[in-house]
Design a protein around this motif. Structure first.
Motif, short mmCIF file in Angstrom:
data_model
loop_
_atom_site.label_atom_id
_atom_site.label_comp_id
_atom_site.label_asym_id
_atom_site.label_seq_id
_atom_site.Cartn_x
_atom_site.Cartn_y
_atom_site.Cartn_z
N UNK A 23 8.59 -54.91 -19.56
CA UNK A 23 9.13 -53.76 -18.65
C UNK A 23 8.40 -52.33 -19.18
N UNK A 24 8.16 -52.40 -20.35
CA UNK A 24 7.33 -51.22 -21.00
C UNK A 24 5.74 -51.14 -20.65
N UNK A 25 5.41 -52.71 -20.66
CA UNK A 25 4.09 -52.95 -20.19
C UNK A 25 3.91 -52.50 -18.49
N UNK A 26 4.77 -52.54 -17.78
CA UNK A 26 4.85 -52.44 -16.57
C UNK A 26 4.87 -50.79 -16.20
N UNK A 27 5.49 -50.28 -17.08
CA UNK A 27 5.82 -48.95 -16.71
C UNK A 27 4.33 -48.08 -17.53
N UNK A 28 3.94 -48.49 -18.58
CA UNK A 28 2.60 -48.14 -19.17
C UNK A 28 1.52 -48.21 -18.19
N UNK A 29 1.47 -49.29 -17.34
CA UNK A 29 0.41 -49.45 -16.50
C UNK A 29 0.54 -48.55 -15.26
N UNK A 30 2.00 -48.24 -14.86
CA UNK A 30 2.27 -47.34 -13.86
C UNK A 30 1.59 -45.81 -14.26
N UNK A 31 2.07 -45.65 -15.30
CA UNK A 31 1.51 -44.08 -15.75
C UNK A 31 0.15 -44.03 -16.06
N UNK A 32 -0.75 -45.16 -16.54
CA UNK A 32 -1.93 -45.00 -16.91
C UNK A 32 -2.69 -44.70 -15.29
N UNK A 33 -2.47 -45.25 -14.18
CA UNK A 33 -3.25 -44.84 -13.32
C UNK A 33 -2.52 -43.63 -12.59
N UNK A 34 -1.50 -43.10 -12.93
CA UNK A 34 -1.15 -41.82 -12.60
C UNK A 34 -0.16 -42.04 -11.32
N UNK A 35 0.62 -42.92 -11.23
CA UNK A 35 1.73 -43.28 -10.17
C UNK A 35 2.75 -42.17 -10.12
N UNK A 36 3.17 -41.73 -9.28
CA UNK A 36 4.25 -40.81 -9.38
C UNK A 36 5.82 -41.73 -9.41
N UNK A 37 6.45 -41.45 -10.52
CA UNK A 37 7.72 -42.46 -10.64
C UNK A 37 8.58 -41.63 -11.34
N UNK A 38 9.68 -41.48 -10.73
CA UNK A 38 11.24 -40.53 -11.47
C UNK A 38 11.65 -41.41 -12.26
N UNK A 39 11.96 -40.47 -13.53
CA UNK A 39 12.90 -41.21 -14.58
C UNK A 39 13.88 -41.76 -14.34
N UNK A 40 14.68 -41.59 -13.40
CA UNK A 40 15.85 -41.96 -12.90
C UNK A 40 15.69 -43.53 -12.40
N UNK A 41 14.55 -43.32 -11.45
CA UNK A 41 14.25 -44.68 -10.90
C UNK A 41 13.90 -45.81 -11.96
N UNK A 42 13.22 -45.48 -12.88
CA UNK A 42 12.76 -46.37 -13.87
C UNK A 42 13.99 -46.75 -14.68
N UNK A 43 14.93 -45.93 -15.19
CA UNK A 43 16.09 -46.13 -15.96
C UNK A 43 16.95 -47.12 -15.09
N UNK A 44 17.18 -46.84 -13.81
CA UNK A 44 17.92 -47.63 -12.88
C UNK A 44 17.53 -48.99 -12.89
N UNK A 45 16.02 -49.16 -12.57
CA UNK A 45 15.45 -50.43 -12.42
C UNK A 45 15.91 -51.27 -13.72
N UNK A 46 15.46 -50.65 -14.80
CA UNK A 46 15.74 -51.21 -16.08
C UNK A 46 16.83 -51.83 -16.22
N UNK A 47 18.04 -51.25 -15.88
CA UNK A 47 19.44 -51.23 -16.18
C UNK A 47 19.78 -52.39 -15.15
N UNK A 48 19.56 -52.35 -13.86
CA UNK A 48 19.93 -53.28 -12.88
C UNK A 48 19.46 -54.79 -13.10
N UNK A 49 17.92 -54.71 -13.59
CA UNK A 49 17.21 -55.84 -13.74
C UNK A 49 17.62 -56.69 -15.16
N UNK A 50 18.63 -56.15 -15.86
CA UNK A 50 19.02 -56.85 -17.37
C UNK A 50 19.73 -58.05 -16.88
#
Length: 186
Positions: free
Chosen positions: A156-183
Motif C-alpha cells: 500500500x505504501x509503495x502504491x501511495x508513493x507512486x501516486x505522490x511521485x507523479x503529483x496526483x491529487x489524493x486526499x488523506x481521508x481517502x487514503x486512510x479509508x482505503x487502507x482500513x477498508x481493504x484490510x
C-alpha cells in the motif's frame, strides 16, 4: 592552501558538462544551459539547441540544385556550423551511457535535446496513462490471502508513493479509508 585533488576538481568542473541524473532532468537541463552560457559563442549554441542546426543553403550548378559544401559557406555560416557541432558534443558528454546509446545516432543538438527530454519527462499522454493505471490500482487494492500485515502495508505504501511521485491529487481521508477498508477481515 588547496590540495591537488581540489585543483583537479576545479579544473574538471569548468571543462566537463554536468551529468544527467534521470530523476532530475529539469535541474540538468538548466545546468547544461548555464554551462553553455559560460562558453564562447554561447548564443549560437543555445540557438542550435532551441531552433536546430544551420540549414545549408543551396546553389544552382549546371541546372542542378545542390547543398553548399562547408568550404563554400560564409565565415559566419561556418562559425554557426562549428558551434552546432560543439553544442551537440556538450549535450552528449553530459549523458550517462544508457541514455547516450539511445540518442547517439542523432546529429543535431536540438534532436538530441528533444529526445532526452522525451525520454526523461515522457509525454502528456504517458502521464495520463500512468495516472489512470494508478487510480485503477488504488480502486482495486485489496489484501492478498496469506499476506502479513507488514507486506500489506508495504504494498500500500509503495502504491501511495507512486501516486505522490507523479503529483496526483489524493486526499488523506481517502487514503486512510482505503487502507482500513481493504484490510483482511481477521
Amino acid at each position: 592552501m588547496t590540495t591537488l585533488a581540489e585543483h583537479i576538481i576545479v579544473a574538471g568542473a569548468e571543462n566537463h558538462p554536468p551529468m544527467l541524473e534521470k530523476s532530475m532532468y529539469d535541474s540538468w537541463a538548466s545546468r547544461i544551459r548555464l554551462f553553455i552560457k559560460g562558453k564562447k559563442h554561447s548564443s549560437m549554441m543555445l540557438d542550435s539547441i532551441d531552433n536546430g542546426p544551420l540549414v545549408y543553403p543551396t546553389i544552382e550548378e549546371d541546372g542542378q540544385t545542390r547543398l553548399k559544401k562547408y568550404s563554400e559557406l560564409t565565415e559566419a555560416q561556418q562559425l554557426q556550423d562549428d558551434w552546432d557541432v560543439q553544442a551537440t558534443n556538450i549535450i552528449l558528454h553530459g549523458l550517462p551511457p544508457d541514455v547516450y546509446a539511445i540518442v547517439n545516432h542523432q546529429e543535431a543538438a536540438k534532436d538530441i535535446w528533444d529526445k532526452v527530454k522525451l525520454l526523461m519527462k515522457g509525454t502528456k499522454l504517458s502521464y495520463q496513462e500512468c495516472e489512470c493505471r494508478l487510480y485503477n490500482l488504488f480502486d482495486k487494492f485489496a489484501s492478498v490471502q496469506g499476506e502479513s500485515l507488514y507486506e500489506y502495508y508495504w504494498r500500500f505504501s509503495q502504491l501511495i508513493n507512486d501516486i505522490h511521485t507523479i503529483g496526483m491529487p489524493m486526499q488523506q481521508v481517502q487514503v486512510n479509508t482505503k487502507f482500513l477498508n481493504a484490510l483482511p477481515p481477521e
